[in-house]
Write an enzyme that holds these catalytic residues in place. Structure first.
Site, PDB file in Angstrom:
ATOM      1  N   MET A 286       0.867  -1.183   0.000  1.00  0.00           N
ATOM      2  CA  MET A 286       0.000   0.000   0.000  1.00  0.00           C
ATOM      3  C   MET A 286       0.900   1.229   0.000  1.00  0.00           C
ATOM      4  O   MET A 286       1.798   1.357   0.832  1.00  0.00           O
ATOM      5  CB  MET A 286      -0.917  -0.038   1.235  1.00  0.00           C
ATOM      6  N   GLU A 287       0.595   2.130  -0.949  1.00  0.00           N
ATOM      7  CA  GLU A 287       1.508   3.226  -1.270  1.00  0.00           C
ATOM      8  C   GLU A 287       1.436   4.423  -0.335  1.00  0.00           C
ATOM      9  O   GLU A 287       1.481   5.565  -0.787  1.00  0.00           O
ATOM     10  CB  GLU A 287       1.227   3.668  -2.703  1.00  0.00           C
ATOM     11  N   HIS A 311       6.209  -1.160  -7.626  1.00  0.00           N
ATOM     12  CA  HIS A 311       4.827  -0.702  -7.828  1.00  0.00           C
ATOM     13  C   HIS A 311       4.481   0.428  -6.849  1.00  0.00           C
ATOM     14  O   HIS A 311       4.011   1.489  -7.260  1.00  0.00           O
ATOM     15  CB  HIS A 311       3.877  -1.889  -7.655  1.00  0.00           C
ATOM     16  N   GLU A 312       4.733   0.206  -5.579  1.00  0.00           N
ATOM     17  CA  GLU A 312       4.341   1.214  -4.582  1.00  0.00           C
ATOM     18  C   GLU A 312       5.152   2.502  -4.754  1.00  0.00           C
ATOM     19  O   GLU A 312       4.625   3.591  -4.587  1.00  0.00           O
ATOM     20  CB  GLU A 312       4.459   0.665  -3.151  1.00  0.00           C
ATOM     21  N   HIS A 315       3.623   4.673  -7.380  1.00  0.00           N
ATOM     22  CA  HIS A 315       2.467   5.469  -6.949  1.00  0.00           C
ATOM     23  C   HIS A 315       2.878   6.863  -6.473  1.00  0.00           C
ATOM     24  O   HIS A 315       2.027   7.751  -6.383  1.00  0.00           O
ATOM     25  CB  HIS A 315       1.724   4.762  -5.815  1.00  0.00           C
ATOM     26  N   GLU A 334      -4.046   2.922 -10.790  1.00  0.00           N
ATOM     27  CA  GLU A 334      -3.396   1.608 -10.833  1.00  0.00           C
ATOM     28  C   GLU A 334      -2.812   1.243 -12.202  1.00  0.00           C
ATOM     29  O   GLU A 334      -1.748   0.652 -12.280  1.00  0.00           O
ATOM     30  CB  GLU A 334      -4.355   0.525 -10.333  1.00  0.00           C
ATOM     31  N   ASP A 391     -14.256  -1.337  -2.713  1.00  0.00           N
ATOM     32  CA  ASP A 391     -13.575  -2.616  -2.464  1.00  0.00           C
ATOM     33  C   ASP A 391     -14.361  -3.799  -3.041  1.00  0.00           C
ATOM     34  O   ASP A 391     -13.782  -4.834  -3.365  1.00  0.00           O
ATOM     35  CB  ASP A 391     -13.384  -2.868  -0.959  1.00  0.00           C
ATOM     36  N   TYR A 399      -5.966  -2.476 -13.219  1.00  0.00           N
ATOM     37  CA  TYR A 399      -4.512  -2.640 -13.268  1.00  0.00           C
ATOM     38  C   TYR A 399      -4.049  -3.029 -14.666  1.00  0.00           C
ATOM     39  O   TYR A 399      -3.237  -2.357 -15.284  1.00  0.00           O
ATOM     40  CB  TYR A 399      -4.051  -3.749 -12.307  1.00  0.00           C
TER      41      TYR A 399
HETATM   42  N1  BES Z   1      -3.194   0.754  -3.829  1.00  0.00           N
HETATM   43  C1  BES Z   1      -3.065  -0.640  -3.991  1.00  0.00           C
HETATM   44  C2  BES Z   1      -3.709  -1.449  -2.886  1.00  0.00           C
HETATM   45  C3  BES Z   1      -5.182  -1.193  -2.711  1.00  0.00           C
HETATM   46  C4  BES Z   1      -6.038  -1.147  -3.778  1.00  0.00           C
HETATM   47  C5  BES Z   1      -5.689  -1.039  -1.448  1.00  0.00           C
HETATM   48  C6  BES Z   1      -7.397  -0.907  -3.584  1.00  0.00           C
HETATM   49  C7  BES Z   1      -7.034  -0.807  -1.252  1.00  0.00           C
HETATM   50  C8  BES Z   1      -7.897  -0.746  -2.320  1.00  0.00           C
HETATM   51  C9  BES Z   1      -1.594  -1.060  -4.105  1.00  0.00           C
HETATM   52  O1  BES Z   1      -0.797  -0.120  -4.732  1.00  0.00           O
HETATM   53  C10 BES Z   1      -1.534  -2.298  -4.952  1.00  0.00           C
HETATM   54  O2  BES Z   1      -1.991  -2.242  -6.054  1.00  0.00           O
HETATM   55  N2  BES Z   1      -0.966  -3.382  -4.445  1.00  0.00           N
HETATM   56  C11 BES Z   1      -0.803  -4.607  -5.182  1.00  0.00           C
HETATM   57  C12 BES Z   1       0.632  -4.684  -5.650  1.00  0.00           C
HETATM   58  C13 BES Z   1       0.836  -5.339  -6.984  1.00  0.00           C
HETATM   59  C14 BES Z   1      -0.030  -4.804  -8.086  1.00  0.00           C
HETATM   60  C15 BES Z   1       2.292  -5.294  -7.379  1.00  0.00           C
HETATM   61  C16 BES Z   1      -1.143  -5.763  -4.241  1.00  0.00           C
HETATM   62  O3  BES Z   1      -1.541  -5.483  -3.104  1.00  0.00           O
HETATM   63  O4  BES Z   1      -1.079  -6.897  -4.632  1.00  0.00           O
HETATM   64 ZN    ZN Z   2      -1.250   0.034  -6.773  1.00  0.00          ZN
END
Ligand code: BES
Ligand code: ZN
Length: 633
Positions: A286-287, A311-312, A315, A334, A391, A399
């Site tokens: 989480m970024e 990835h983070e 962001h 994303e 969510d 993505y």
């Molecule tokens: N920002 C997201 C996590 C997120 C998305 C939290 C929606 C709450 C609601 C984070 O940057 C993310 O995409 N994490 C991915 C990493 C992967 C794509 C490399 C994960 O958690 O798997």
């Molecule tokens: Zn992300």
């Protein structure tokens, strides 16, 4: 019946309001009338009661005249709201007729203001156990098992379960915060550390975030936390038991930031730190600005899963500087971030590795779209979100469809330009829109403007070839395909063929162990997707489980893929190993598909395992897995 009509009324009211305030349907706040600018917060973390006792001062710019401030709130206990100028208590009420299970309850505060005023309010309140913004872990749920731990996860719309606030990315704010904890715990925040004050039994940590950021990026964590310095800019935080492992794993992170800023624009957040959370952390990463949160499941020991860090870090530009203006445009956060993540891999490792990862992404996208049904708006980059919890429609679509769209745009533009003009378009996009929240038409506008600037007469043709509206508005698997062929797959495909031909060669094990994680994953994914539709034999499956020894968790992604193959083929051969894996990490990327897969074979067996672990799984994960189980027949 009564319940139904209340829900129905709320939805109608929400629809009407959404027409009025246009941009973000996931907030009840009147941010278009009076907009928050800054938050001064004082939090006391009460580990005995698992709540935060808070006093916050919220500052606003009045954009219009008005007599009401409406904030988002959910599961909060307000004690008082005060006008700091007069010291008087302000009248407030919960607007229950709007209340929705998904979005919480609007908090109406009665205070007059005139356009141009800069005003503030002070709120004394407590969080409650019903709120899901923070997870409070007993010592047994941590690595060290001696101290409690707490952390917040506020994306998507959980900030309102922690702070009464305009919980919309449209109302970016700066933050000053003091967090008080009992010694010897340490408190972290997604901002720059200032100082601490020792109060005897307790200690207060002070932080500042001076760059205006959306509410979902507010993040705190507290526990028995140690740090290791990687560079002047980068630190790793974790429990003492794993901090050295984390330090080794993430030692390249400064380079990621450097590549990110040379490709885009300078890194503006000052520090870049990583906090490894206890195993219940529900995401990969989480970024949170200056303080990325990550799951311990990426501590593979060989840096093979650090793309999550890339990835983070990415962001820091897409999402944190330039932010989507509502959850409808989640792909702006994303999709762009996946693009930058794979660009960092391309520049640091090589293009073939980046392409290999793009193949995984594409398979994930296709799978997600097939699972939800290709006519669902959630399979487009423009999902219907009114009244929904963001969510609840989370998937790989924003993505990977977003990524594939940008990748194709890059290909078309650079082919015509003869150099990396797409990079320049991205740079000017970040420069132009930083500190703002924008919707996808701003990107379209910018892209088309830059195309016209460069290609003049040819631009119409190029814009047509990119086919923006098709990519954003059409649900389903995109008709355009990118070419991600690369050197790694040619070799692996040979062995995939052997597998499906029924040649289970013992000696392949020696080859396999020498492969990198991505190549192993590719091999397994090919077997999993099994495009030729060949039957996966018991012998073949045993070959994976026993000969290649994939049942024991040594790399979380590989183990996850192995169990997905098992369950999608309706097998439960290694049930105990599966249970071990489900008890090892609370990361939803693993839990949700595995429980769904197991549940579709043996619902009560799967549910029993879930029940047993639900006390330490994160509340977000619990809610979504429950939802998944309900959808199983
Ligand atoms: N920002 C997201 C996590 C997120 C998305 C939290 C929606 C709450 C609601 C984070 O940057 C993310 O995409 N994490 C991915 C990493 C992967 C794509 C490399 C994960 O958690 O798997
Ligand atoms: Zn992300």
């Amino acid at each position: 019946m009564i319940k139904f009509s209340i829900l129905f009324n709320s939805l109608i009211l929400l629809l009407i309001r959404n027409i009025i305030n246009k941009e973000d349907p996931s907030t009840f706040s009147n941010y278009f009338q009076i907009k928050q600018k800054h938050l001064d917060a004082n939090f006391y973390l009460d580990f005995d009661k698992s709540i935060i006792k808070a006093k916050v001062k919220l500052y606003f710019d009045a954009l219009l005249d008005g007599e009401l401030i409406i904030l988002d709130s959910k599961a909060l206990k307000i004690n008082s709201i005060i006008d700091p100028d007069t010291g008087d208590e302000l009248k407030y009420e919960y607007d229950n007729k709007f209340s929705l299970r998904t979005l919480g309850t609007p908090l109406k505060i009665f205070k007059e203001y005139n356009k141009g005023d800069y005003i503030s309010i002070v709120m004394n309140y407590e969080t409650t156990k019903e709120g899901g913004g923070a997870q409070w872990l007993k010592p047994e749920m941590t690595e060290g098992r001696k101290h409690p731990f707490m952390f917040t996860q506020l994306e998507s719309i959980l900030c309102r379960e922690l702070i009464p606030i305009q919980d919309t990315p449209n109302a970016k704010l700066t933050v000053s915060i003091g967090i008080t904890v009992k010694k010897p715990l340490k408190a972290l925040y997604s901002g720059i550390y200032q100082n601490n004050i020792d109060n005897g039994d307790t200690i207060s940590y002070f932080y500042e975030q001076k760059i205006p950021a959306p509410s979902y990026l507010i993040a705190i964590a507290a526990g028995n936390i140690e740090e290791r310095k990687i560079s002047d800019r980068v630190k790793v935080y974790a429990e003492p038991e794993i901090v050295d492992k984390a330090y080794e794993e993430f030692s390249d992170s400064d380079k990621f930031v450097e590549i990110g800023e040379t490709y885009t624009i300078p890194y503006e957040w000052g520090q870049y730190n990583i906090l490894v959370l206890p195993k219940s952390f529900p995401y990969g990463g989480m970024e949170n600005p200056t303080l990325t949160f990550v799951t311990p499941s990426i501590l593979a020991g060989d840096k093979s899963l650090v793309n999550v860090i890339a990835h983070e870090i990415s962001h820091s530009w897409s999402g944190n500087l330039v932010t989507m203006s509502s959850w409808k445009d989640f792909w702006l956060n994303e999709g762009f971030t996946v693009f930058l993540e794979r660009k960092i891999i391309e520049l640091l490792v090589d293009e073939d590795t980046s392409k290999l990862k793009s193949i995984f992404g594409e398979k994930g996208m296709i799978n997600a779209i097939n699972n939800m049904g290709s006519s669902k708006t959630a399979s487009s980059l423009n999902p219907f979100i009114i009244g929904k919890h963001p969510d609840d429609i989370f998937s790989e679509v924003p993505y990977e469809k977003g990524y594939n769209f940008l990748y194709r745009t890059q290909t078309i533009i650079n082919k015509n330009a003869g150099d990396d003009y797409f990079k320049l378009i991205l740079r000017s996009y970040f420069d132009k829109y930083k500190y703002q929240a924008i919707n996808n038409s701003k990107w379209k506008e910018h892209l088309n403007e830059k195309i016209k600037e460069k290609f003049k007469d040819k631009s119409d043709e190029i814009i047509k070839e990119i086919d923006y509206d098709y990519w954003v508005y059409t649900p389903g698997i995109p008709k355009y395909k990118n070419d991600f062929n690369n050197s790694h797959i040619i070799d692996a495909d040979k062995y995939v063929k052997e597998f499906f031909d029924g040649n289970y060669n013992e000696s392949f094990k020696d080859t396999f162990v020498k492969w990198g994680t991505d190549k192993k994953l590719y091999y397994l994914l090919q077997i999993h997707t099994n495009e030729k539709g060949t039957q996966l034999t018991d012998k073949g499956f045993k070959f994976l489980g026993e000969t290649l020894n994939l049942t024991k968790a040594y790399n979380s992604e590989i183990t996850n893929e192995f169990f997905s193959i098992m369950l999608d083929n309706k097998k439960l051969d290694y049930k105990n190993d599966l249970i071990n894996f489900l008890e090892k990490y609370g990361r939803m990327k693993f839990l949700r598909p595995l429980y769904r897969g197991w549940g579709s074979i043996d619902k009560s067996g799967a549910y029993a395992c879930f029940e047993k672990n639900k006390n330490w799984y994160h509340p977000i994960a619990v809610r979504l897995i429950e939802m998944d189980f309900k959808k199983l027949n």
